[in-house]
Design an enzyme around this catalytic site. Structure first.
Site, PDB file in Angstrom:
ATOM      1  N   GLU A   1     102.631  36.916 -13.155  1.00  0.00           N
ATOM      2  CA  GLU A   1     103.123  36.666 -14.508  1.00  0.00           C
ATOM      3  C   GLU A   1     104.185  37.712 -14.863  1.00  0.00           C
ATOM      4  O   GLU A   1     104.059  38.878 -14.525  1.00  0.00           O
ATOM      5  CB  GLU A   1     101.934  36.772 -15.469  1.00  0.00           C
ATOM      6  CG  GLU A   1     102.273  36.606 -16.935  1.00  0.00           C
ATOM      7  CD  GLU A   1     101.083  36.913 -17.837  1.00  0.00           C
ATOM      8  OE1 GLU A   1     100.959  36.271 -18.887  1.00  0.00           O
ATOM      9  OE2 GLU A   1     100.279  37.801 -17.467  1.00  0.00           O
TER      10      GLU A   1
ATOM     11  N   LYS B   1     101.896  28.453 -19.956  1.00  0.00           N
ATOM     12  CA  LYS B   1     100.592  28.979 -20.359  1.00  0.00           C
ATOM     13  C   LYS B   1     100.181  28.415 -21.716  1.00  0.00           C
ATOM     14  O   LYS B   1     100.938  28.494 -22.680  1.00  0.00           O
ATOM     15  CB  LYS B   1     100.689  30.509 -20.430  1.00  0.00           C
ATOM     16  CG  LYS B   1      99.414  31.254 -20.735  1.00  0.00           C
ATOM     17  CD  LYS B   1      99.699  32.760 -20.695  1.00  0.00           C
ATOM     18  CE  LYS B   1      98.467  33.596 -20.960  1.00  0.00           C
ATOM     19  NZ  LYS B   1      98.781  35.046 -20.912  1.00  0.00           N
TER      20      LYS B   1
ATOM     21  N   CYS C   1      96.642  34.684 -16.315  1.00  0.00           N
ATOM     22  CA  CYS C   1      96.120  35.904 -16.933  1.00  0.00           C
ATOM     23  C   CYS C   1      94.958  35.631 -17.885  1.00  0.00           C
ATOM     24  O   CYS C   1      93.853  35.315 -17.454  1.00  0.00           O
ATOM     25  CB  CYS C   1      97.273  36.635 -17.630  1.00  0.00           C
ATOM     26  SG  CYS C   1      96.892  38.343 -18.094  1.00  0.00           S
TER      27      CYS C   1
END
Length: 533
Positions: A284, A351, A401
Site C-alpha cells: 500500500e 480500498k 491494510c
C-alpha cells in the site's frame, strides 16, 4: 442512644462507609479490572501470550459478578482503558491527541457488554451466556463507531493458540466466543469448587476444556492437504525515507525505493539466486504519486515491470478532483493496480474500509479543536467491490491494510473466487509501534479461517508470507529496512465451513447473549418485586 429504626441504621451505615472511603474489596475489584484488561492486551502480538485472554476473562467476570449494572459499567470502563490504550496507542502516533476520541468510543463499547454481565452470571450455563454477551459487543464494534473499528477482537490475539483452528468453522466470532466461554468457565469452576458443588464444578470444567479441545481437533493436517496448483510470489518492501506522515513529502523516493528493490529481484533471478516469481506484490502507498496521471511515475513502473517480466500489483494513491472553485469533489483513493508487462495498468481495486483518523477524520470540527495535526489528513474516498483481481495465474483477493480486521472484506474476496490473499500495508505512518505485528496476527487468523495463503507486503516492514494453516512461512527482518520475499504458496479453491456460513455463527452467539440479558433483567425485576413484598 441506640435506634431500632432500619432506615436510620442504613443511613448511619452509609455515612460511616462514606467517611471510611472505598472498602478493601472495592479496591480489589478496581485493581482486578485493570489487570483483566492488561491480560487481554497481553494476548496480542508481539507479546502473543494467547493464554492470558481466558485468564483475563475469568478475572473480569469475577470482578463484576454480583455487582449492579452501574458499578459493572464503571469497572468495564477500567477494563476497556487497560485493554485498548496499550493496544491502540499507535493510532495517535502521528495525528496527536485526536485519537483519544476513538479511544473514548471504543472504551464505551467495551464497558456496555461488561455492564450487562452481572445479569447473566447467575443463570444456569452462565459461561455460554457470558460468551454471547461478549460477542454481541464485538459485533457492535465491527459496525460502530466510525463504520466499525474491530481491531481489538479477542480472536486476533489467538493465532498461535489452540483456539485458532476454530476460525475455519465459525470465523473470528467463534474464536472470540470460545475464548470467553473458556475464561468464564474457569471463573465458574473456581466458584463451584469454593462452594463444594461437584456437579456445577464438572459442568464448568467442560466449559474450560471444550474450546481448546475442539480447536485441537479442528487443526488441519498438513500431510492431508490435497495436491494442487501453486504460485511463486514475491513481496517487495522498498522502505521509506523516514517514519510518520512526513514520508509523503518524499513520495518519489518511496516509489524509487520499490523500483530499486524490484530491479534487485530481477537481478537475483537472472543470477539464479532466487526463483523466478510469477507475481510481484508491492505494498500500500508504494506509489503515492498517481501513476495513471503522472507520466513519469507510470513510465518508471512500466519499465521495472517489463524488466521483471511478470505482473506487479502496485499500491497507488489515485488523485482526487476539485471543482473550479477549489472544492474537493472527489477525494483521493487508495488503490491496488495490476500492472502487466508491456500492456500496463489493468484491473484495479479501491480500498473500501478506510481508516478513521488515518485516511479520514471523523467529527473533523471537534477533532481540529483537539489536535491541529488533523489538517494534514485529506479525507480519502472509499471504494466498492470484492477486491478480487486477476493477477497472472492467481485470482488475487486484495484486503488492504486496515480491511483485514473486517470479516466481510476477507470473506467477500474468498467468496468472489480469490485463491490467494494479499494484505498490502503501509505501516510507516505508525512508526516503530506494534501495529505491524498485530496486523500479522490478524492475517494468520484469516488464513486459517478461509484456508488461503496470505502475502503481506509492507512499505517499511514487517512483510510476511503466511501459509494456509496460519503458520509464518517467511518474513522480513527489522522495521524500516528494505527487503524481498520470494515463496511458493498454494492456490486454493476449497471453502471452509466458516466461509460458507458467513456471519451466521456471529448472529447465533449474539442472539444467545441478548436473550440471556433479557432473561436476566426479568429475573432481577421479579426478585426486587418479591423483596418489596
Amino acid at each position: 442512644m441506640l435506634t431500632t429504626d432500619p432506615a436510620e441504621r442504613r443511613a448511619r451505615s452509609l455515612d460511616t462507609s462514606e467517611r471510611r472511603g472505598p472498602s478493601l474489596g472495592t479496591w480489589g475489584r478496581l485493581a482486578g479490572a485493570v489487570v483483566a484488561g492488561l491480560a487481554l492486551y497481553a494476548a496480542f502480538p508481539p507479546l502473543g501470550a494467547w493464554w492470558a485472554a481466558p485468564l483475563g476473562i475469568a478475572l473480569l467476570v469475577a470482578v463484576v459478578d454480583g455487582r449492579r449494572v452501574r458499578a459493572a459499567f464503571g469497572l468495564g470502563v477500567l477494563v476497556g482503558v487497560a485493554y485498548q490504550l496499550p493496544l491502540l496507542h499507535w493510532t495517535g502516533e502521528y495525528v496527536g491527541a485526536v485519537w483519544l476520541l476513538l479511544l473514548v468510543a471504543l472504551v464505551l463499547v467495551v464497558a456496555v457488554p461488561v455492564a450487562l454481565l452481572p445479569l447473566v452470571t447467575r443463570l444456569p450455563a452462565a459461561p455460554l451466556w457470558v460468551a454471547g454477551v461478549w460477542v454481541a459487543g464485538e459485533a457492535l464494534i465491527e459496525r460502530w463507531p466510525f463504520a466499525g473499528f474491530p481491531w481489538a477482537k479477542i480472536a486476533f490475539g489467538q493465532p498461535g493458540g489452540p483456539f485458532a483452528p476454530l476460525a475455519s468453522l465459525g470465523g473470528a466470532p467463534l474464536v472470540s466466543g470460545a475464548v470467553v466461554f473458556c475464561g468464564a468457565g474457569l471463573w465458574a469452576l473456581v466458584r463451584a469448587l469454593r462452594a463444594r458443588q461437584r456437579r456445577a464444578a464438572a459442568g464448568a470444567l467442560v466449559a474450560v476444556l471444550l474450546g481448546p479441545t475442539a480447536g485441537l481437533a479442528a487443526t488441519p493436517s498438513v500431510d492431508a492437504d490435497p495436491p494442487g496448483p501453486t504460485i511463486t510470489v514475491a513481496a517487495v518492501q522498498g522502505n521509506v525515507p523516514r517514519a510518520g506522515l512526513d514520508f509523503n513529502a518524499q513520495r518519489r523516493a518511496v516509489l524509487d525505493n520499490h523500483v530499486v528493490q524490484t530491479r534487485r529481484l530481477a537481478a537475483e533471478v537472472r543470477a539464479g539466486r532466487l526463483p523466478r516469481p510469477e507475481l510481484v506484490i508491492w505494498p500500500e502507498n508504494s506509489s503515492d504519486i498517481d501513476p495513471l496521471r503522472n507520466a513519469d511515475a507510470g513510465a518508471e513502473i512500466q519499465a521495472v515491470t517489463d524488466e521483471v517480466g511478470v505482473p506487479v500489483v502496485v499500491g497507488a494513491v489515485l488523485a482526487g478532483a476539485r471543482a473550479p472553485d477549489g472544492r474537493l469533489v472527489r477525494g483521493p483513493r487508495n488503490a491496488a493496480i495490476v500492472w502487466a508487462p508491456r500492456s500496463g495498468p489493468g484491473a484495479t481495486y479501491v480500498k473500501r474500509h478506510i481508516l478513521p483518523f488515518g485516511e479520514y477524520i471523523p467529527l473533523r470540527g471537534i477533532a481540529a479543536q483537539v489536535s491541529p495535526l488533523v489538517d494534514r489528513v485529506t479525507d480519502f474516498e472509499p471504494g466498492t467491490g470484492t477486491g478480487v483481481l486477476p493477477a497472472g495465474p492467481a485470482r488475487l483477493g486484495v484486503v488492504t491494510c486496515y480491511e483485514v480486521v473486517f470479516d466481510d472484506s476477507v470473506r467477500d474476496a474468498v467468496r468472489g473466487g480469490a485463491d490467494l490473499l494479499t494484505v498490502p500495508t503501509n505501516n510507516a505512518t505508525f512508526g516503530y509501534s506494534d501495529m505491524t505485528y498485530q496486523q500479522q496476527g490478524m492475517s494468520r487468523l484469516r488464513a486459517i479461517e478461509h484456508d488461503r495463503a496470505v502475502v503481506i507486503a509492507a512499505t517499511s516492514g514487517q512483510s510476511a508470507v503466511v501459509a494456509a494453516d496460519g503458520t509464518l512461512q517467511a518474513r522480513t527482518g527489522d522495521l524500516f529496512t528494505p527487503g524481498l520475499l520470494v515463496e511458493t504458496v498454494p492456490l486454493r479453491t476449497t471453502t471452509t465451513l466458516a466461509t460458507r456460513l458467513g456471519p451466521g455463527p456471529e448472529w447465533v452467539l449474539v442472539a444467545l447473549g441478548v436473550g440471556a440479558v433479557v432473561v436476566g433483567l426479568v429475573q432481577r425485576r421479579r426478585s426486587r418485586e418479591q423483596g418489596r413484598a
